[in-house]
Scaffold this motif. Structure first.
Motif, PDB file in Angstrom:
ATOM      1  N   GLY A  54     -10.045  -5.676   5.545  1.00 17.70           N
ATOM      2  CA  GLY A  54      -9.029  -4.807   6.146  1.00 17.70           C
ATOM      3  C   GLY A  54      -7.698  -5.033   5.449  1.00 17.70           C
ATOM      4  N   ARG A  92       6.698  -5.472   6.324  1.00 19.47           N
ATOM      5  CA  ARG A  92       5.689  -6.177   7.123  1.00 19.47           C
ATOM      6  C   ARG A  92       5.894  -7.698   7.144  1.00 19.47           C
ATOM      7  N   GLU A 114     -11.392  -2.140   2.713  1.00 19.52           N
ATOM      8  CA  GLU A 114     -10.603  -1.357   3.664  1.00 19.52           C
ATOM      9  C   GLU A 114     -11.425  -0.135   4.069  1.00 19.52           C
TER      10      GLU A 114
HETATM   11  C1  LIG Z   1      -2.403  -3.910  10.952  1.00 19.39           C
HETATM   12  S1  LIG Z   1      -3.278  -3.384   9.542  1.00 19.39           S
HETATM   13  C2  LIG Z   1      -3.362  -4.907   8.657  1.00 19.39           C
HETATM   14  C3  LIG Z   1      -3.523  -4.711   7.185  1.00 19.39           C
HETATM   15  C4  LIG Z   1      -3.497  -6.003   6.369  1.00 19.39           C
HETATM   16  N1  LIG Z   1      -4.575  -6.892   6.750  1.00 19.39           N
HETATM   17  C5  LIG Z   1      -2.163  -6.706   6.495  1.00 19.39           C
HETATM   18  O1  LIG Z   1      -2.105  -7.726   7.183  1.00 19.39           O
HETATM   19  O2  LIG Z   1      -1.186  -6.211   5.939  1.00 19.39           O
HETATM   20  C6  LIG Z   1      -4.932  -3.198  10.147  1.00 19.39           C
HETATM   21  C7  LIG Z   1      -5.909  -2.700   9.102  1.00 19.39           C
HETATM   22  O3  LIG Z   1      -7.229  -2.779   9.619  1.00 19.39           O
HETATM   23  C8  LIG Z   1      -7.945  -1.681   9.104  1.00 19.39           C
HETATM   24  N2  LIG Z   1      -9.131  -1.484   9.956  1.00 19.39           N
HETATM   25  C9  LIG Z   1      -9.252  -0.817  11.100  1.00 19.39           C
HETATM   26  N3  LIG Z   1     -10.527  -0.884  11.572  1.00 19.39           N
HETATM   27  C10 LIG Z   1     -11.204  -1.632  10.695  1.00 19.39           C
HETATM   28  C11 LIG Z   1     -12.559  -2.063  10.606  1.00 19.39           C
HETATM   29  N4  LIG Z   1     -13.504  -1.721  11.484  1.00 19.39           N
HETATM   30  N5  LIG Z   1     -12.884  -2.824   9.564  1.00 19.39           N
HETATM   31  C12 LIG Z   1     -11.967  -3.170   8.649  1.00 19.39           C
HETATM   32  N6  LIG Z   1     -10.701  -2.771   8.660  1.00 19.39           N
HETATM   33  C13 LIG Z   1     -10.322  -2.016   9.676  1.00 19.39           C
HETATM   34  C14 LIG Z   1      -6.946  -0.545   9.140  1.00 19.39           C
HETATM   35  O4  LIG Z   1      -7.322   0.503   8.294  1.00 19.39           O
HETATM   36  C15 LIG Z   1      -5.683  -1.261   8.692  1.00 19.39           C
HETATM   37  O5  LIG Z   1      -5.525  -1.221   7.310  1.00 19.39           O
END
Ligand SMILES: C[S@@+](CC[C@H](N)C(=O)[O-])C[C@H]1O[C@@H](n2cnc3c(N)ncnc32)[C@H](O)[C@@H]1O
Length: 214
Positions: A52, A29, A75
């Protein structure tokens, strides 16, 4: 600023007992997400909240490369929270580092104990009609003087389509990206003060940064 090579080396050499796809996401990532640049906002602040947090690799980078001593990630996915706990186990003795599942709409009240709050590539996973409510919820719960580092993908850039393909492959979602201008207007109308705003593109991913203060 922490160099990308340092970040990649650290994550690559970490032994991770995760599924093949999760391991791939955690290790590589940093090639598409500018974690080094994001880390610099911790500066001298000791408490960091990550909304998240996914598998928790950014929290591990905070623990490894900054002076933060208190880190909390939330999360919606139980599996990712369990990944995050495993990845951050090495810091348990020296830092207070915790993870929690939440329901995706109600932000825990404890957020008001943290100075720096990150939300990295999460907004575009929230349905369009709930994004403003979500940001209002954060604003209402965070402490005055604390900062929200909002990083997302810019819908105003033609490369946004690469992110949509990425999300379709990895998350089976199409993504609800906003333009930087739209996001800026939204956070200003909520009450956030804009400290900094800018775009950068890494590889084929167009990012916007909004550094916000309550
Ligand atoms: C692209 S990933 C990014 C993860 C982390 N922030 C990173 O940058 O490595 C998006 C994340 O958002 C989470 N997510 C999705 N909908 C969400 C919500 N309503 N509230 C919080 N997190 C959410 C997903 O489960 C996922 O882990």
């Amino acid at each position: 600023m922490t160099e990308q090579s340092e970040i990649l080396n650290y994550l690559k050499t970490k032994s991770l007992n995760l599924s093949f796809i999760d391991k791939l996401k955690v290790t590589y990532r940093p090639l598409i997400c500018p974690f080094g640049l994001l880390l610099k906002y911790v500066e001298k602040d000791k408490s960091v909240f990550d909304i998240g947090c996914g598998s928790g690799q950014f929290c591990a980078l905070i623990a490894k490369f900054t002076a933060a001593t208190r880190i909390h990630g939330i999360e919606i996915s139980e599996k990712l929270v369990s990944n995050a706990r495993a990845i951050n186990q090495e810091f348990e003795d020296n830092k207070k580092i915790t993870f929690e599942v939440f329901n995706g709409s109600i932000i825990p009240d404890g957020i008001n104990q943290y100075k720096i709050i990150y939300m990295i590539d999460v907004l575009h996973h929230i349905p369009k009609n709930k994004q403003e409510y979500f940001l209002k919820e954060i604003y209402s719960k965070m402490a005055s003087g604390s900062r929200l580092i909002l990083k997302d993908i810019d819908a105003g850039h033609p490369f946004v389509h690469f992110n949509k393909i990425h999300d379709l492959v990895f998350s089976k979602e199409i993504g609800n990206e906003l333009t930087l201008q739209f996001a800026k207007n939204m956070v200003e109308s909520i009450g956030f003060k804009i400290i900094e705003k800018f775009n950068i593109t890494t590889f084929i991913y167009p990012h916007y940064f909004l550094i916000l203060e309550k």
